[in-house]
Design a protein around this motif. Structure first.
Motif, short mmCIF file in Angstrom:
data_model
loop_
_atom_site.label_atom_id
_atom_site.label_comp_id
_atom_site.label_asym_id
_atom_site.label_seq_id
_atom_site.Cartn_x
_atom_site.Cartn_y
_atom_site.Cartn_z
N UNK A 260 -15.05 29.05 40.12
CA UNK A 260 -15.26 30.17 39.47
C UNK A 260 -15.38 29.67 38.13
N UNK A 261 -14.87 28.40 37.51
CA UNK A 261 -15.04 27.83 36.43
C UNK A 261 -16.63 27.36 36.03
N UNK A 267 -22.25 31.36 32.98
CA UNK A 267 -22.28 32.73 32.39
C UNK A 267 -22.23 32.73 30.87
N UNK A 268 -21.61 31.62 30.54
CA UNK A 268 -21.17 31.22 29.05
C UNK A 268 -22.51 30.98 28.31
N UNK A 269 -23.25 29.88 29.09
CA UNK A 269 -24.54 29.48 28.66
C UNK A 269 -25.39 30.59 28.54
N UNK A 314 -6.71 24.33 27.93
CA UNK A 314 -7.50 24.27 26.85
C UNK A 314 -9.05 24.09 26.81
N UNK A 315 -9.10 22.65 27.61
CA UNK A 315 -10.58 22.43 27.76
C UNK A 315 -11.37 23.15 28.34
N UNK A 316 -10.82 24.23 29.13
CA UNK A 316 -12.04 25.21 29.73
C UNK A 316 -12.76 26.10 28.50
#
Length: 419
Positions: A260-261, A267-269, A314-316
């Motif tokens: 999912x990550x 999706x963020x890209x 937080x790294x995600x």
């Protein structure tokens, strides 16, 4: 013979809307594959870092093999039938992978062949596409059309990874490739429904493919704007190809993150790409096209420094911000640069010049992919990612070579100068 006039309403007319819709569906299918294919390699074939590099190299190798010739071929024929044929070929090839997997006969050689063959179809489609868009919308509407097309491509990459993730969970990763195959069929049907008739190519003495390719290469090498833009895009793509070869493997095996990550970061890209493509026309007008290019690339590439920090917690969030910020700059630069090239180059050479540029900027991708695979094998994956991200930042400063480093806007010739 129907001509598409360059007027403000053309982007809302039937022909462009069909073209736009077909590309939206096809790009969504392609975004599913960007997640599904690496997962197939990892889950079904237990691929390692070097194998992932070889796969990414196979996808981009066609740009080295037929990239230059494709532009000359596209300039000799009508563009729409060529694009339809490429869509159909890609659909058949991609559908063969899930069929083979369901029959239990899927092999690495099969996937590599399909990746290479679909890459060849993509090269030919792109050559025709580059010359077809200016015909369809007219030169005055290029920035708006390219902004919409690029924005939609990035939006598709928001939905695609989610679809790929759901399919991978419910039915297995190979099902995503069948979705991509179906999307090519939809694209072909949309292209088939366009009513605008391309003008016949002017009969000229044929000098042979090599002579026509050499003429286009000479234009790209000698022109101070095209040569710098090509150098910049090639340097950035070289680094990005290495990152693309490793990023899924890095997230899954080194960062210990779930599928999912991977979908969320993809999706963020895409969200960053949507924002960049949407803002590109306004940004270009506001600060000037030349200034927008030289400010955008090196500054937004700095966001990439957050991606190697990916870890549970937080790294995600840091990785999400990093990939979104860097993709905004990449998308905006792409819209501005492509629109400039389509308006700047002589119409009869659009296909050849576009493919000569892509021969360089995509032709380096197999080498970058293999380098990424080697770095990920010799070093740990996180260190390899750091090296490639820093190299990508340095690549942005190539825009400070030549005339783009000064002035507000890129030059656009008058119709009389282009003739």
């Amino acid at each position: 013979m129907t001509q598409v006039a360059a007027r403000p309403s053309v982007l809302g007319e039937r022909n462009f809307m069909l073209f736009w819709a077909g590309q939206a569906v096809s790009k969504t299918g392609g975004a599913v594959t960007t997640v599904a294919l690496p997962l197939v390699m990892i889950q079904v074939l237990s691929a390692d870092a070097f194998t992932m590099g070889v796969l990414n190299a196979a996808i981009w190798l066609p740009w080295l093999v037929i990239g230059l010739q494709a532009g000359a071929w596209a300039d000799r024929v009508r563009k729409r039938p060529l694009m339809i044929a490429c869509d159909i070929a890609s659909a058949v090839l991609l559908a063969s992978v899930p069929v083979a997997a369901w029959l239990g006969v899927l092999t690495l050689a099969h996937i590599l062949f399909v990746a290479f063959a679909v890459g060849c179809a993509t090269v030919l489609f792109t050559a025709a596409y580059s010359a077809y868009v200016p015909f369809l919308v007219g030169r005055d509407n290029l920035l708006g059309a390219n902004s919409r097309l690029h924005m939609t491509e990035q939006a598709a990459k928001v939905a695609g990874p989610g679809i790929g993730g759901v399919l991978a969970t419910v039915t297995g990763a190979v099902a995503g490739l069948m979705v991509d195959a179906a999307s090519f069929v939809v694209s072909a049907l949309c292209l088939r429904s366009i009513r605008a008739v391309e003008p016949a190519t002017e009969p000229k003495p044929r000098r042979g493919i090599l002579a026509e390719v050499a003429e286009a290469l000479k234009v790209v090498v000698r022109d101070p704007y095209l040569s710098v833009l090509t150098l910049h895009s090639g340097a950035v793509n070289f680094c990005m190809a290495g990152l693309q070869a490793l990023w899924v493997l890095f997230l899954v095996r080194t960062a210990g993150l779930g599928g999912w990550v991977v979908g969320a970061l993809t999706a963020a890209i895409a969200i960053g790409g949507v924002l960049g493509a949407t803002l590109a026309p306004w940004y270009s007008r506001r600060v000037g096209s030349a200034r927008a290019l030289r400010l955008g690339s090196p500054v937004t590439a700095l966001f990439g420094l957050l991606f190697p920090l990916a870890d549970p917690g937080i790294g995600i969030v840091l990785a999400l911000v990093g990939v979104m910020g860097s993709s905004m700059g990449t998308a905006a630069n792409s819209v501005i640069a492509v629109s400039f090239r389509q308006a700047y180059c002589p119409r009869e050479m659009l296909g050849r010049v576009a493919m000569s540029i892509r021969f360089v900027i995509f032709g380096v991708n197999p080498i970058g992919s293999l380098l990424g695979g080697v770095l990920g094998t010799v070093l740990d994956l996180r260190t390899a990612i750091w090296i490639l991200v820093i190299a990508n930042i340095a690549a942005g400063f190539t825009l400070y070579i030549g005339p783009i480093r000064t002035g507000r806007d890129l030059p656009v010739p008058t119709p009389e100068e282009k003739a």
